[in-house]
Design an enzyme around this catalytic site. Structure first.
Site, short mmCIF file in Angstrom:
data_model
loop_
_atom_site.label_atom_id
_atom_site.label_comp_id
_atom_site.label_asym_id
_atom_site.label_seq_id
_atom_site.Cartn_x
_atom_site.Cartn_y
_atom_site.Cartn_z
N SER A 186 0.82 -1.22 0.00
CA SER A 186 0.00 0.00 0.00
C SER A 186 0.85 1.27 0.00
O SER A 186 1.82 1.38 0.74
CB SER A 186 -0.92 0.02 1.21
N LYS A 187 0.43 2.23 -0.82
CA LYS A 187 1.09 3.54 -0.87
C LYS A 187 0.38 4.55 0.02
O LYS A 187 0.78 5.71 0.10
CB LYS A 187 1.09 4.08 -2.31
N SER A 188 -0.70 4.12 0.68
CA SER A 188 -1.50 5.09 1.45
C SER A 188 -0.70 5.82 2.52
O SER A 188 -0.88 7.03 2.70
CB SER A 188 -2.72 4.40 2.05
N LYS A 228 -13.35 -4.42 2.22
CA LYS A 228 -14.25 -3.28 1.97
C LYS A 228 -15.70 -3.57 2.33
O LYS A 228 -16.42 -2.67 2.75
CB LYS A 228 -14.14 -2.84 0.50
N THR A 278 -8.59 -1.61 2.28
CA THR A 278 -8.33 -2.22 0.98
C THR A 278 -8.70 -3.71 1.04
O THR A 278 -9.16 -4.21 2.08
CB THR A 278 -6.88 -1.95 0.51
#
Ligand code: ATR
Length: 271
Positions: free
Chosen positions: A15-17, A64, A60
């Site tokens: 994840s880049k969050s 969800k 994610t």
């Protein structure tokens, strides 16, 4: 005390969050921390995060739908998607939102400057990604929105949801033969397996934008097909990722960050 936020998923290490939200926090001068949580038991994991003072989460795969069920209040967008990609905690209240679709539309119309109004739009796939984008797409008033899927029934279910909000119809990939579109989105999960949905190249005749919702995969088979068919602009979902994050950040913190620097940072060349 520094406010705590996190993304939960499994797997989640990709994840880049955290990068995105910490960059937003820096430029907007918000005192917050943002971590990754590898989920195993969604309810127990979220309860534990809240007990540690967690203020909000991104969600994610595969959680969800669990997040949607966990909430005590759900936005109209989340209800229509049947899934949540963001939660906000306020005492005992748990608010659910889904910013995926609105983030996609904002990237296309604002960052890529491609208006959807009056356009013939094709979406490949009828899973969760298309469900989330359905009403944000129709709100742009395309001339027609066509949802193509291997199993026609799933596309028809989405058409039933969207029919009252605009011109939307379902078809199979074989039905696409001989039809052309101004904008084509790949919302299938095919690119994650480096597969190509069985879309005929002829759909791209006169097409101005081919958009892959996956991000960071470079030139996917879908984008390569579009490029070879002469599509002027091809894009992946990096802008969608940044825009849905900006929506969540504003919802949590009341300030909207600019996304340009984050998009630049995370862009993987489409080669
Ligand atoms: P997501 O939440 O990412 O949308 P999903 O709900 O599992 O994931 O949906 C995956 C979508 O990708 C479905 O529309 C699926 O098509 P079917 O419903 O016909 O199975 C589509 N899909 C996955 N792999 C595909 C492939 N190789 N070619 C075409 N469509 C594919």
């Amino acid at each position: 005390m520094t406010d705590q936020y996190a993304i939960i998923g499994n797997p989640v290490q990709q994840s880049k969050s955290p990068i995105i939200h910490l960059a937003f926090a820096q430029v907007t001068h918000q005192d917050l921390d943002y971590t990754k949580i590898e989920g195993h038991d969604f309810t127990a994991d979220v309860d534990a995060f809240r007990a540690r003072g967690g203020r909000g989460m991104n969600i994610t795969a595969p959680f969800k739908i669990d997040a949607f069920a966990y909430a005590t209040e759900r936005s109209e967008r989340a209800q229509l998607a049947g899934a949540a990609n963001a939660l906000k905690f306020d005492g005992d209240r748990v608010l659910a939102e889904n910013f995926d679709g609105i983030g996609l539309v904002r990237d296309v119309t604002h960052n890529l400057r491609c208006a959807l109004k009056g356009q013939r739009v094709l979406v490949l796939g009828a899973g969760g990604a298309t469900r989330g984008a359905l009403l944000p797409f129709l709100a742009e008033q395309p001339a027609e929105l066509v949802i193509a899927n291997r199993s026609l029934g799933k596309a028809q279910e989405l058409v039933a949801i969207g029919a009252a909000k605009g011109h939307v119809r379902a078809c199979t990939y074989a039905d696409l033969e001989g039809q052309t579109f101004d904008v084509v989105f790949n919302a299938t999960s095919a690119s994650l397996k480096t597969e190509l949905p069985p879309v005929p190249a002829s759909v791209f005749t006169g097409c101005t934008l081919a958009y892959e919702l996956a991000y960071g995969k470079g030139l996917t088979p879908f984008l390569r097909l579009a490029q070879n068919a002469g599509v002027k602009e091809v894009a992946d979902g990096v802008g969608m990722l940044a825009e849905q994050a900006a929506e969540a950040f504003e919802w949590w913190r009341g300030v909207r960050p600019d996304t340009r620097a984050v998009i630049e940072l995370l862009t993987v060349p489409l080669v």
